[in-house]
Design an enzyme around this catalytic site. Structure first.
Site, PDB file in Angstrom:
ATOM      1  N   HIS A  97     -18.157  26.595   2.054  1.00  0.00           N
ATOM      2  CA  HIS A  97     -17.109  26.684   1.029  1.00  0.00           C
ATOM      3  C   HIS A  97     -17.454  25.817  -0.179  1.00  0.00           C
ATOM      4  O   HIS A  97     -17.342  26.269  -1.328  1.00  0.00           O
ATOM      5  CB  HIS A  97     -15.768  26.249   1.610  1.00  0.00           C
ATOM      6  CG  HIS A  97     -14.676  26.134   0.590  1.00  0.00           C
ATOM      7  ND1 HIS A  97     -13.894  27.205   0.222  1.00  0.00           N
ATOM      8  CD2 HIS A  97     -14.251  25.078  -0.158  1.00  0.00           C
ATOM      9  CE1 HIS A  97     -13.031  26.817  -0.699  1.00  0.00           C
ATOM     10  NE2 HIS A  97     -13.231  25.532  -0.954  1.00  0.00           N
ATOM     11  N   GLU A  98     -17.859  24.584   0.076  1.00  0.00           N
ATOM     12  CA  GLU A  98     -18.197  23.691  -1.039  1.00  0.00           C
ATOM     13  C   GLU A  98     -19.415  24.202  -1.803  1.00  0.00           C
ATOM     14  O   GLU A  98     -19.479  24.070  -3.034  1.00  0.00           O
ATOM     15  CB  GLU A  98     -18.425  22.270  -0.532  1.00  0.00           C
ATOM     16  CG  GLU A  98     -17.217  21.632   0.128  1.00  0.00           C
ATOM     17  CD  GLU A  98     -15.962  21.677  -0.736  1.00  0.00           C
ATOM     18  OE1 GLU A  98     -16.069  21.720  -1.976  1.00  0.00           O
ATOM     19  OE2 GLU A  98     -14.854  21.699  -0.170  1.00  0.00           O
ATOM     20  N   HIS A 101     -18.505  26.690  -4.409  1.00  0.00           N
ATOM     21  CA  HIS A 101     -18.180  26.139  -5.730  1.00  0.00           C
ATOM     22  C   HIS A 101     -19.444  25.916  -6.555  1.00  0.00           C
ATOM     23  O   HIS A 101     -19.445  26.123  -7.773  1.00  0.00           O
ATOM     24  CB  HIS A 101     -17.420  24.822  -5.581  1.00  0.00           C
ATOM     25  CG  HIS A 101     -16.028  24.978  -5.071  1.00  0.00           C
ATOM     26  ND1 HIS A 101     -15.122  25.857  -5.636  1.00  0.00           N
ATOM     27  CD2 HIS A 101     -15.376  24.367  -4.040  1.00  0.00           C
ATOM     28  CE1 HIS A 101     -13.967  25.772  -4.980  1.00  0.00           C
ATOM     29  NE2 HIS A 101     -14.103  24.872  -4.013  1.00  0.00           N
ATOM     30  N   HIS A 105     -20.334  27.535 -10.150  1.00  0.00           N
ATOM     31  CA  HIS A 105     -20.787  26.749 -11.308  1.00  0.00           C
ATOM     32  C   HIS A 105     -22.080  27.319 -11.880  1.00  0.00           C
ATOM     33  O   HIS A 105     -22.216  27.483 -13.099  1.00  0.00           O
ATOM     34  CB  HIS A 105     -20.993  25.297 -10.884  1.00  0.00           C
ATOM     35  CG  HIS A 105     -21.250  24.366 -12.022  1.00  0.00           C
ATOM     36  ND1 HIS A 105     -21.797  23.116 -11.856  1.00  0.00           N
ATOM     37  CD2 HIS A 105     -21.055  24.499 -13.365  1.00  0.00           C
ATOM     38  CE1 HIS A 105     -21.907  22.517 -13.026  1.00  0.00           C
ATOM     39  NE2 HIS A 105     -21.463  23.336 -13.956  1.00  0.00           N
TER      40      HIS A 105
END
Length: 226
Positions: A97-98, A101, A105
């Site tokens: 999940h991280e 991100h 980006h």
């Protein structure tokens, strides 16, 4: 602040507590579901970044529980110690999940860009907005404009919580798609990762609903000041 606000605040706090408690229990449960591939959260994160062609993001360990986050400023995927080191479905879900991100980006995902622009505003606003609102309520008869200022500032934090929703859901969708397409997890592990991320997302939904409800309450108070 009247009884209506106390009831609203109490209801929001109760729902938030219930969802947070459920989230913690889910992560505790899926932390016992060990991955067959024996990959740690850090290894999963590094592989997802590499598979997406991201070479300039570091995966590091950060203290605490559920402190995992991606920092777009220094391009780091920060994983809590348990997620970084452990080899279970919960760790796989959070790590992926991280990294979702980080992929957002790298690809210029618009909602993430919007949220990043609001971060400095929210950081400053959150430190004093409650004091302005309280003062505005106390002085509503003589200086109603102060409450209006507080409402405008609080609206910025509410907007941030709303924009956070598509950012978080998209990151989870990217994570789950990658976990499945690369066969990082088996069927049972995937189901656990999916369930854990769904409950994590619900915490943001509750926060957004609570912020919207509180904002509407303050607006109603301002409109009915006479």
């Amino acid at each position: 602040m009247g009884p209506n606000y106390m009831i609203l605040a109490g209801a929001i706090m109760l729902v938030s507590w219930l969802v947070s408690s459920r989230l913690k229990s889910k992560f505790e449960h899926y932390s016992k579901l060990q991955l067959q591939n024996r990959m740690s959260g850090a290894e999963i994160a590094e592989k997802m970044l590499a598979d997406n062609g991201i070479r300039d993001v570091r995966v590091i360990s950060t203290p605490g529980m559920l402190t995992d986050h991606y920092n777009p400023v220094d391009k780091t995927v920060n994983l809590s110690e348990a997620v970084y080191n452990q080899r279970n479905a919960a760790a796989a879900a959070v790590a992926a999940h991280e990294c979702g991100h980080a992929v957002q980006h790298a690809q210029g995902y618009e909602w993430l860009q919007m949220r990043s622009k609001l971060v400095p505003v929210v950081q400053v606003a959150s430190s004093f907005v409650q004091w302005i609102l309280i003062a505005g309520i106390l002085m509503i008869k003589v200086f109603p404009g102060l409450l209006l200022i507080g409402i405008v500032i609080f609206a910025a934090t509410t907007l941030f919580s709303i924009i956070t929703l598509p950012v978080e859901y998209d990151a989870s969708n990217r994570a789950l798609a990658w976990l499945k397409s690369k066969n990082i997890v088996n069927q049972a592990e995937y189901a656990g990762a999916e369930d854990a991320l769904k409950w994590a997302a619900r915490t943001y939904v509750v926060a957004a609903i609570g912020s919207i409800a509180t904002l509407l309450y303050y607006i109603s108070m301002y409109n009915n000041r006479r």
